[in-house]
Design a protein around this motif. Structure first.
Motif, PDB file in Angstrom:
ATOM      1  N   ALA A  41       0.826  -1.153  -0.063  1.00  0.00           N
ATOM      2  CA  ALA A  41       0.016  -0.016   0.077  1.00  0.00           C
ATOM      3  C   ALA A  41       0.830   1.290  -0.026  1.00  0.00           C
ATOM      4  O   ALA A  41       0.378   2.440  -0.011  1.00  0.00           O
ATOM      5  N   TYR A  42       2.080   1.099   0.100  1.00  0.00           N
ATOM      6  CA  TYR A  42       3.072   2.376   0.171  1.00  0.00           C
ATOM      7  C   TYR A  42       3.893   2.602  -1.084  1.00  0.00           C
ATOM      8  O   TYR A  42       4.249   3.605  -1.095  1.00  0.00           O
ATOM      9  N   ILE A  43       4.398   1.576  -1.580  1.00  0.00           N
ATOM     10  CA  ILE A  43       5.469   1.667  -2.343  1.00  0.00           C
ATOM     11  C   ILE A  43       5.178   2.582  -3.341  1.00  0.00           C
ATOM     12  O   ILE A  43       4.086   2.565  -4.180  1.00  0.00           O
ATOM     13  N   VAL A  44       6.044   3.440  -3.907  1.00  0.00           N
ATOM     14  CA  VAL A  44       5.577   4.599  -4.879  1.00  0.00           C
ATOM     15  C   VAL A  44       6.092   4.097  -6.087  1.00  0.00           C
ATOM     16  O   VAL A  44       5.303   4.198  -7.317  1.00  0.00           O
ATOM     17  N   GLY A  45       7.293   4.115  -6.607  1.00  0.00           N
ATOM     18  CA  GLY A  45       7.825   3.890  -7.735  1.00  0.00           C
ATOM     19  C   GLY A  45       8.184   2.415  -8.047  1.00  0.00           C
ATOM     20  O   GLY A  45       9.005   2.112  -8.899  1.00  0.00           O
ATOM     21  N   GLU A  46       7.930   1.353  -7.126  1.00  0.00           N
ATOM     22  CA  GLU A  46       8.214   0.156  -7.154  1.00  0.00           C
ATOM     23  C   GLU A  46       9.804  -0.408  -7.148  1.00  0.00           C
ATOM     24  O   GLU A  46      10.140  -1.242  -7.604  1.00  0.00           O
ATOM     25  N   GLN A  47      10.446   0.645  -6.587  1.00  0.00           N
ATOM     26  CA  GLN A  47      11.951   0.433  -6.194  1.00  0.00           C
ATOM     27  C   GLN A  47      12.033   0.051  -4.934  1.00  0.00           C
ATOM     28  O   GLN A  47      11.646   0.537  -3.804  1.00  0.00           O
ATOM     29  N   PRO A  48      13.096  -0.655  -4.437  1.00  0.00           N
ATOM     30  CA  PRO A  48      13.344  -1.226  -3.369  1.00  0.00           C
ATOM     31  C   PRO A  48      13.717   0.028  -2.246  1.00  0.00           C
ATOM     32  O   PRO A  48      13.159  -0.025  -1.045  1.00  0.00           O
ATOM     33  N   ASP A  50      12.198   2.314  -2.046  1.00  0.00           N
ATOM     34  CA  ASP A  50      10.938   2.992  -1.639  1.00  0.00           C
ATOM     35  C   ASP A  50      10.310   2.312  -0.637  1.00  0.00           C
ATOM     36  O   ASP A  50       9.168   2.882  -0.034  1.00  0.00           O
ATOM     37  N   LEU A  51      10.513   1.145  -0.399  1.00  0.00           N
ATOM     38  CA  LEU A  51       9.618   0.376   0.949  1.00  0.00           C
ATOM     39  C   LEU A  51      10.456   0.669   2.276  1.00  0.00           C
ATOM     40  O   LEU A  51      11.578   1.463   2.238  1.00  0.00           O
ATOM     41  N   ALA A  52       9.440   0.739   3.011  1.00  0.00           N
ATOM     42  CA  ALA A  52       9.811   1.356   4.591  1.00  0.00           C
ATOM     43  C   ALA A  52      10.317   0.052   5.287  1.00  0.00           C
ATOM     44  O   ALA A  52      11.258   0.368   6.082  1.00  0.00           O
ATOM     45  N   VAL A  53      10.311  -1.103   4.816  1.00  0.00           N
ATOM     46  CA  VAL A  53      10.729  -2.272   5.096  1.00  0.00           C
ATOM     47  C   VAL A  53      11.458  -2.970   4.281  1.00  0.00           C
ATOM     48  O   VAL A  53      10.714  -3.359   3.261  1.00  0.00           O
TER      49      VAL A  53
END
Length: 102
Positions: A41-48, A50-53
Motif C-alpha cells: 500500500a506504500y511503494i511509490v515507484g516500485e523500487q526497493p 521506496d519500501l519502508a521495510v
C-alpha cells in the motif's frame, strides 16, 4: 430498491456501540499498518528504496496479516450492520433479491 448511500453508511456507523466502532477502527488501522510494512500500500515507484521495510520475510508476513485482517474486517462489519449487509445467510431488504441467499 434503494441502494444505501453514504448518508446511510454514516447513520449505520454512528448507530454502532462505541466498543464495536473501536474494534473496527483498530482492525482498519492495523490493516493499513500491515500494508505499509508489506509495501503493498506504500511503494511509490516500485523500487526497493521506496519500501519502508526491506526484509522480504517481514514484508510477506505483513501482507498475509493484511489479507487476514481484510477478511476479519469484512466479517465484523457485515455482522455488525445487518441493515446494510443483511442478516447471516440473507440479503438485505434493499437488495433486488432480499431474503435468503441461495
Amino acid at each position: 430498491m434503494t441502494i444505501p448511500s453514504i448518508t446511510d453508511v454514516v447513520a449505520a456507523w454512528h448507530g454502532l456501540p462505541p466498543a464495536k466502532r473501536d474494534l473496527i477502527g483498530v482492525i482498519v488501522v492495523d490493516m493499513v499498518l500491515q500494508g505499509f510494512i508489506s509495501g503493498e500500500a506504500y511503494i511509490v515507484g516500485e523500487q526497493p528504496e521506496d519500501l519502508a521495510v526491506l526484509d522480504e520475510d517481514v514484508r510477506g508476513t505483513a501482507k498475509c496479516a493484511e489479507d487476514e485482517m481484510l477478511t476479519t474486517l469484512t466479517q465484523v462489519v457485515e455482522a455488525a450492520l445487518p441493515d446494510l449487509f443483511g442478516a447471516p445467510g440473507e440479503n438485505p431488504m434493499w437488495c433486488e433479491n432480499p431474503g435468503a441467499r441461495p
